[in-house]
Design a protein around this motif. Structure first.
Motif, PDB file in Angstrom:
ATOM      1  N   LYS A  16      45.209 -18.196  60.140  1.00  0.00           N
ATOM      2  CA  LYS A  16      45.411 -18.919  58.874  1.00  0.00           C
ATOM      3  C   LYS A  16      45.670 -20.408  59.090  1.00  0.00           C
ATOM      4  N   LEU A  17      46.110 -20.791  60.284  1.00  0.00           N
ATOM      5  CA  LEU A  17      46.374 -22.204  60.581  1.00  0.00           C
ATOM      6  C   LEU A  17      45.177 -22.903  61.217  1.00  0.00           C
ATOM      7  N   ARG A  18      44.046 -22.202  61.317  1.00  0.00           N
ATOM      8  CA  ARG A  18      42.850 -22.742  61.970  1.00  0.00           C
ATOM      9  C   ARG A  18      42.427 -24.085  61.400  1.00  0.00           C
ATOM     10  N   SER A  19      42.430 -24.223  60.090  1.00  0.00           N
ATOM     11  CA  SER A  19      41.949 -25.461  59.462  1.00  0.00           C
ATOM     12  C   SER A  19      43.032 -26.532  59.376  1.00  0.00           C
ATOM     13  N   ARG A  20      44.253 -26.210  59.715  1.00  0.00           N
ATOM     14  CA  ARG A  20      45.343 -27.194  59.666  1.00  0.00           C
ATOM     15  C   ARG A  20      45.658 -27.704  61.062  1.00  0.00           C
ATOM     16  N   GLN A  21      46.793 -27.283  61.626  1.00  0.00           N
ATOM     17  CA  GLN A  21      47.196 -27.813  62.932  1.00  0.00           C
ATOM     18  C   GLN A  21      46.626 -27.045  64.114  1.00  0.00           C
ATOM     19  N   GLY A  22      45.866 -26.001  63.851  1.00  0.00           N
ATOM     20  CA  GLY A  22      45.261 -25.222  64.922  1.00  0.00           C
ATOM     21  C   GLY A  22      45.846 -23.828  64.987  1.00  0.00           C
ATOM     22  N   GLU A  23      45.008 -22.863  65.349  1.00  0.00           N
ATOM     23  CA  GLU A  23      45.456 -21.472  65.322  1.00  0.00           C
ATOM     24  C   GLU A  23      46.242 -21.052  66.555  1.00  0.00           C
ATOM     25  N   TYR A  24      46.246 -21.859  67.625  1.00  0.00           N
ATOM     26  CA  TYR A  24      46.949 -21.496  68.852  1.00  0.00           C
ATOM     27  C   TYR A  24      48.212 -22.329  69.012  1.00  0.00           C
ATOM     28  N   ALA A  25      49.269 -21.693  69.539  1.00  0.00           N
ATOM     29  CA  ALA A  25      50.516 -22.402  69.794  1.00  0.00           C
ATOM     30  C   ALA A  25      51.244 -21.748  70.956  1.00  0.00           C
ATOM     31  N   VAL A  26      51.989 -22.565  71.699  1.00  0.00           N
ATOM     32  CA  VAL A  26      52.858 -22.079  72.767  1.00  0.00           C
ATOM     33  C   VAL A  26      54.285 -22.428  72.368  1.00  0.00           C
ATOM     34  N   PHE A  27      55.152 -21.414  72.402  1.00  0.00           N
ATOM     35  CA  PHE A  27      56.550 -21.583  72.052  1.00  0.00           C
ATOM     36  C   PHE A  27      57.416 -21.356  73.278  1.00  0.00           C
ATOM     37  N   GLY A  28      58.493 -22.123  73.398  1.00  0.00           N
ATOM     38  CA  GLY A  28      59.449 -21.956  74.487  1.00  0.00           C
ATOM     39  C   GLY A  28      60.459 -20.874  74.171  1.00  0.00           C
ATOM     40  N   MET A  29      61.391 -20.699  75.086  1.00  0.00           N
ATOM     41  CA  MET A  29      62.384 -19.641  74.975  1.00  0.00           C
ATOM     42  C   MET A  29      63.267 -19.763  73.730  1.00  0.00           C
ATOM     43  N   GLU A  30      63.588 -20.989  73.341  1.00  0.00           N
ATOM     44  CA  GLU A  30      64.437 -21.211  72.168  1.00  0.00           C
ATOM     45  C   GLU A  30      63.643 -21.312  70.874  1.00  0.00           C
ATOM     46  N   GLY A  31      62.343 -21.074  70.928  1.00  0.00           N
ATOM     47  CA  GLY A  31      61.515 -21.109  69.734  1.00  0.00           C
ATOM     48  C   GLY A  31      60.880 -22.457  69.437  1.00  0.00           C
ATOM     49  N   GLN A  32      61.077 -23.436  70.307  1.00  0.00           N
ATOM     50  CA  GLN A  32      60.481 -24.749  70.091  1.00  0.00           C
ATOM     51  C   GLN A  32      58.981 -24.720  70.384  1.00  0.00           C
ATOM     52  N   VAL A  33      58.218 -25.455  69.576  1.00  0.00           N
ATOM     53  CA  VAL A  33      56.777 -25.542  69.781  1.00  0.00           C
ATOM     54  C   VAL A  33      56.525 -26.500  70.939  1.00  0.00           C
ATOM     55  N   LEU A  34      55.906 -25.999  72.005  1.00  0.00           N
ATOM     56  CA  LEU A  34      55.582 -26.837  73.155  1.00  0.00           C
ATOM     57  C   LEU A  34      54.226 -27.503  72.993  1.00  0.00           C
ATOM     58  N   LYS A  35      53.292 -26.795  72.364  1.00  0.00           N
ATOM     59  CA  LYS A  35      51.944 -27.335  72.155  1.00  0.00           C
ATOM     60  C   LYS A  35      51.260 -26.504  71.083  1.00  0.00           C
ATOM     61  N   ARG A  36      50.478 -27.156  70.244  1.00  0.00           N
ATOM     62  CA  ARG A  36      49.727 -26.487  69.187  1.00  0.00           C
ATOM     63  C   ARG A  36      48.356 -27.140  69.126  1.00  0.00           C
TER      64      ARG A  36
ATOM     65  N   HIS B 149      43.686 -26.445  68.397  1.00  0.00           N
ATOM     66  CA  HIS B 149      42.507 -25.655  68.031  1.00  0.00           C
ATOM     67  C   HIS B 149      41.844 -24.998  69.232  1.00  0.00           C
ATOM     68  N   ASP B 150      42.078 -25.531  70.438  1.00  0.00           N
ATOM     69  CA  ASP B 150      41.430 -25.028  71.648  1.00  0.00           C
ATOM     70  C   ASP B 150      42.465 -24.356  72.549  1.00  0.00           C
TER      71      ASP B 150
END
Length: 111
Positions: A71-91, A93-94
């Motif tokens: 659902k986030l494909r057209s916005r900030q990208g459908e892939y994301a990596v989260f750290g242990m505390e829930g912080q977004v490390l990288k988001r 499209h690729d």
């Protein structure tokens, strides 16, 4: 490429990683296991998100979560990596680009 997989019957579709996406993730996973950084993983396929969780030990919270949210494909990208505390490390499209944030953990200074 459809990211929704029927679980059983109509209306029960879930998001899942495609074979090519899993190949990219498992390639990184194998290198991290060889480096002694990671020990276990888990995969969850839910209604709106697929999650690949990485663990240092089996009985603990995940070190990282790799998520796919179509659902986030057209916005900030459908892939994301989260750290242990829930912080977004990288988001993004690729998937390969997003996973680079974890590959940096393999690069260590030489003493």
């Amino acid at each position: 490429m459809n990211s929704l997989t029927p679980l059983s019957g109509p209306g029960t579709e879930v998001v899942a990683f495609h074979r090519t996406e899993l190949a990219v993730i498992l390639s990184l996973y194998g290198r991290m296991v060889a480096a002694g950084e990671w020990r276990d993983y888990g995969i969850s396929s839910l209604k709106e998100v697929a999650i690949f969780s990485v663990f240092r030990r089996t009985a603990e919270y995940p070190l990282y979560r790799i998520e796919k949210r179509p659902k986030l494909r057209s916005r900030q990208g459908e892939y994301a990596v989260f750290g242990m505390e829930g912080q977004v490390l990288k988001r993004g499209h690729d998937l390969k680009t997003v996973l680079r944030v974890l590959e940096r953990k393999l690069i260590r200074p030489v003493d």
